[in-house]
Design a protein around this motif. Structure first.
Motif, PDB file in Angstrom:
ATOM      1  N   ARG A   1      49.889  27.479  16.308  1.00 33.18           N
ATOM      2  CA  ARG A   1      49.499  27.011  14.983  1.00 33.18           C
ATOM      3  C   ARG A   1      47.994  27.193  14.842  1.00 33.18           C
TER       4      ARG A   1
ATOM      5  N   CYS B   1      44.609  26.232  12.214  1.00 27.25           N
ATOM      6  CA  CYS B   1      43.977  25.591  11.065  1.00 27.25           C
ATOM      7  C   CYS B   1      42.755  26.437  10.767  1.00 27.25           C
TER       8      CYS B   1
ATOM      9  N   ILE C   1      46.877  25.360   7.339  1.00 30.56           N
ATOM     10  CA  ILE C   1      47.494  25.010   8.620  1.00 30.56           C
ATOM     11  C   ILE C   1      48.893  25.597   8.645  1.00 30.56           C
ATOM     12  N   GLY C   2      49.214  26.278   9.731  1.00 36.09           N
ATOM     13  CA  GLY C   2      50.560  26.796   9.861  1.00 36.09           C
ATOM     14  C   GLY C   2      50.711  27.700  11.056  1.00 36.09           C
ATOM     15  N   PRO C   3      51.941  28.181  11.272  1.00 35.34           N
ATOM     16  CA  PRO C   3      52.167  29.091  12.394  1.00 35.34           C
ATOM     17  C   PRO C   3      51.459  30.423  12.122  1.00 35.34           C
ATOM     18  N   ARG C   4      50.789  30.924  13.150  1.00 36.67           N
ATOM     19  CA  ARG C   4      50.110  32.214  13.057  1.00 36.67           C
ATOM     20  C   ARG C   4      50.313  32.929  14.385  1.00 36.67           C
TER      21      ARG C   4
ATOM     22  N   ASP D   1      48.347  17.671  13.141  1.00 33.26           N
ATOM     23  CA  ASP D   1      47.693  18.219  11.945  1.00 33.26           C
ATOM     24  C   ASP D   1      46.296  17.629  11.766  1.00 33.26           C
TER      25      ASP D   1
END
Length: 194
Positions: A9, A11, A20-23, A119
């Motif tokens: 993940r 940010c 923010i998320g899966p990368r 988060d």
């Protein structure tokens, strides 16, 4: 370029894949000074496709020489910075009445951590990295907080069976490590520019 793979993940304040998320990858692309395009997200997607990067990713841009990046590590936290300081100033500068986005000059920071973060901790990690960047600029003798186009990406494994770290401020275990790594990388890059 960072090929993280699945299970990460990020940010980020990146132009492409911010938030923010899966990368699965992070790309820091060098562009010319006075960058003329008005679609940097599309341009970064084109660069990513040409590099055969697939899945969700984050893309940053800088006019700084990306081959002159600096890197520092502290206890598992790793920070990589490109320091283009040609267009620097203070974040709370008086209004100048300029039209359009400022030209790129850009300090881009990419941090990788070996532990999952909540988060809130991911957001806190971006703030901690920014604080460490400003401290490094001041320690380098520069009278600025950065450039108008700076960006930060913090990458950490996605939470799994082990709970995510709840904090990443400068006095937390991982925030302190992140801060020291960012400070060292930006300080070295800033000194090279001075």
């Amino acid at each position: 370029m960072w090929r993280l793979g699945p299970g990460w993940r990020v940010c980020s304040s990146a132009v492409l894949g911010g938030g923010i998320g899966p990368r699965e990858w992070i790309l820091n692309a060098q562009v010319p000074g006075g960058y003329p395009r008005l679609d940097p997200d599309r341009h970064l997607a084109e660069i990513a496709a040409a590099e055969r990067l697939t899945g969700p990713g984050a893309g940053l841009m800088t006019a700084a020489d990306v081959t002159a990046h600096t890197r520092a590590s502290d206890g598992g936290a790793t920070a990589t910075a490109t320091c283009g300081l040609g267009v620097r100033g203070w974040a709370a500068a008086p209004a100048e009445g300029t039209q359009g986005p400022p030209p790129p000059g850009t300090i881009n920071i990419v941090v990788t951590l070996p532990v999952p973060l909540s988060d809130a901790a991911l957001v806190n990690a971006v703030a901690t990295a920014t604080e460490a960047k400003v401290q490094a600029l001041l320690d380098a003798g520069l009278d600025c907080s950065g450039t108008p186009t700076d960006a930060v990406c913090v990458a950490a494994p996605a939470p799994g069976p082990r709970p995510a770290e709840p904090f990443a401020g400068p006095r937390s275990r991982w925030g302190a490590r992140l801060a020291r790594a960012v400070h060292a990388a930006v300080l070295e890059g800033a000194r090279r520019q001075s």
